[in-house]
Scaffold this motif. Sequence first.
Motif, short mmCIF file in Angstrom:
data_model
loop_
_atom_site.label_atom_id
_atom_site.label_comp_id
_atom_site.label_asym_id
_atom_site.label_seq_id
_atom_site.Cartn_x
_atom_site.Cartn_y
_atom_site.Cartn_z
N LEU A 188 0.81 -1.31 0.11
CA LEU A 188 -0.08 0.16 0.22
C LEU A 188 0.80 1.33 0.03
CD1 LEU A 188 -2.91 -0.91 2.51
CD2 LEU A 188 -2.93 -0.91 -0.09
N ASP A 189 1.71 1.30 0.65
CA ASP A 189 2.83 2.53 0.88
C ASP A 189 3.57 2.36 -0.77
OD1 ASP A 189 2.45 2.99 3.39
OD2 ASP A 189 4.18 1.79 4.09
N ALA A 190 3.83 1.68 -1.30
CA ALA A 190 4.42 1.63 -2.68
C ALA A 190 3.46 2.13 -3.56
CB ALA A 190 4.75 -0.04 -3.18
N LEU A 191 2.08 1.68 -3.71
CA LEU A 191 1.11 2.28 -4.47
C LEU A 191 1.05 3.74 -4.18
CD1 LEU A 191 -1.79 -0.48 -4.30
CD2 LEU A 191 -0.29 0.44 -6.41
N VAL A 192 1.16 4.24 -2.89
CA VAL A 192 0.64 5.73 -2.74
C VAL A 192 1.91 6.40 -3.27
CG1 VAL A 192 0.93 7.35 -0.66
CG2 VAL A 192 -0.59 5.40 -0.46
N LEU A 193 3.31 5.76 -3.07
CA LEU A 193 4.33 6.54 -3.59
C LEU A 193 4.36 6.83 -5.04
CD1 LEU A 193 6.88 7.94 -3.22
CD2 LEU A 193 8.12 5.79 -2.91
N VAL A 194 4.07 5.35 -5.78
CA VAL A 194 3.96 5.41 -7.18
C VAL A 194 2.89 6.40 -7.82
CG1 VAL A 194 3.45 3.96 -8.94
CG2 VAL A 194 4.89 2.98 -7.58
N ALA A 195 1.83 6.35 -7.11
CA ALA A 195 0.90 7.49 -7.61
C ALA A 195 1.27 8.74 -7.34
CB ALA A 195 -0.83 7.33 -6.85
N ARG A 196 2.04 9.17 -6.41
CA ARG A 196 2.44 10.52 -6.00
C ARG A 196 3.51 11.00 -6.96
NH1 ARG A 196 5.76 10.97 -1.30
NH2 ARG A 196 7.50 11.20 -2.79
N LEU A 197 4.31 10.13 -7.36
CA LEU A 197 5.33 10.33 -8.27
C LEU A 197 4.87 10.33 -9.77
CD1 LEU A 197 8.33 8.06 -7.04
CD2 LEU A 197 8.10 10.41 -6.91
N GLN A 198 3.94 9.45 -10.01
CA GLN A 198 3.36 9.68 -11.58
C GLN A 198 2.62 10.89 -11.63
OE1 GLN A 198 1.26 5.96 -11.78
NE2 GLN A 198 2.87 5.23 -13.18
N ASN A 199 1.89 11.39 -10.63
CA ASN A 199 1.20 12.69 -10.56
C ASN A 199 2.13 13.95 -10.84
OD1 ASN A 199 -1.37 11.82 -10.48
ND2 ASN A 199 -1.43 11.78 -8.18
N ASP A 200 3.31 13.69 -10.55
CA ASP A 200 4.52 14.76 -10.36
C ASP A 200 5.17 14.48 -11.64
OD1 ASP A 200 3.77 15.94 -8.00
OD2 ASP A 200 5.11 14.77 -6.87
N GLY A 201 4.68 13.63 -12.59
CA GLY A 201 5.61 13.85 -13.98
C GLY A 201 6.55 12.53 -14.13
N TYR A 202 6.80 11.71 -12.91
CA TYR A 202 7.95 10.84 -13.14
C TYR A 202 7.60 9.76 -13.61
CZ TYR A 202 10.36 13.55 -9.62
OH TYR A 202 11.23 14.43 -8.77
N GLN A 203 8.56 8.86 -14.55
CA GLN A 203 8.20 7.73 -15.10
C GLN A 203 8.88 6.57 -14.04
OE1 GLN A 203 7.23 6.97 -18.12
NE2 GLN A 203 6.59 8.82 -18.04
N VAL A 204 8.03 5.73 -13.45
CA VAL A 204 8.53 4.91 -12.36
C VAL A 204 8.58 3.56 -12.53
CG1 VAL A 204 7.31 4.13 -10.15
CG2 VAL A 204 7.00 6.51 -11.08
N ARG A 205 9.67 3.04 -12.08
CA ARG A 205 10.03 1.64 -11.91
C ARG A 205 9.72 1.03 -10.71
NH1 ARG A 205 14.96 -0.26 -15.58
NH2 ARG A 205 13.98 -2.27 -15.16
N ILE A 206 9.14 -0.18 -10.50
CA ILE A 206 9.12 -0.81 -9.33
C ILE A 206 9.85 -1.99 -9.02
CG2 ILE A 206 7.15 -1.69 -7.54
CD1 ILE A 206 5.16 -0.23 -9.79
N ALA A 207 10.43 -2.26 -7.97
CA ALA A 207 10.89 -3.70 -7.67
C ALA A 207 10.68 -4.18 -6.23
CB ALA A 207 12.57 -3.58 -8.11
N THR A 208 10.72 -5.46 -6.22
CA THR A 208 10.53 -6.07 -4.72
C THR A 208 12.22 -5.91 -4.14
OG1 THR A 208 11.71 -8.23 -5.29
CG2 THR A 208 9.12 -7.72 -5.63
N SER A 209 12.20 -5.93 -2.78
CA SER A 209 13.44 -5.78 -2.08
C SER A 209 14.46 -6.84 -2.34
CB SER A 209 13.29 -5.82 -0.64
OG SER A 209 12.46 -6.93 -0.11
N GLU A 210 14.00 -7.68 -3.14
CA GLU A 210 15.03 -8.81 -3.89
C GLU A 210 15.39 -8.69 -5.04
OE1 GLU A 210 11.67 -9.76 -2.38
OE2 GLU A 210 12.70 -10.18 -0.39
N GLY A 211 14.81 -7.55 -5.59
CA GLY A 211 15.36 -6.96 -6.87
C GLY A 211 14.68 -7.62 -7.98
N ASP A 212 13.61 -8.15 -7.90
CA ASP A 212 12.49 -8.62 -9.13
C ASP A 212 11.60 -7.46 -9.57
OD1 ASP A 212 13.42 -11.40 -8.77
OD2 ASP A 212 12.01 -11.66 -7.32
N GLU A 213 11.61 -7.15 -10.66
CA GLU A 213 10.89 -6.06 -11.22
C GLU A 213 9.19 -6.50 -10.89
OE1 GLU A 213 10.59 -2.93 -15.08
OE2 GLU A 213 12.28 -4.11 -14.81
N VAL A 214 8.52 -5.43 -10.79
CA VAL A 214 6.90 -5.49 -10.69
C VAL A 214 6.43 -4.52 -11.48
CG1 VAL A 214 5.17 -5.50 -8.85
CG2 VAL A 214 7.57 -6.18 -8.17
#
Length: 68
Positions: free
Chosen positions: A26-52
Amino acid sequence: MGYIIAGSNLANLDRPVVTDTVETVLDALVLVARLQNDGYQVRIATSEGDEVTLEELKARAGVGGRSS
């Protein structure tokens, strides 16, 4: 499981690249939404390094169901 969120927005001269770590999906979703609203292109990965993808992140959180 933690998530690593990285974003880039070359139009933002003060902070063109950001990287943050959050503990919950949920924290990840909130942060992604905030960054995208600010115009950022976002990449997400697990703490193990797997892209999500954003869709996978939403599914893990149980949000964003499909319309019929």
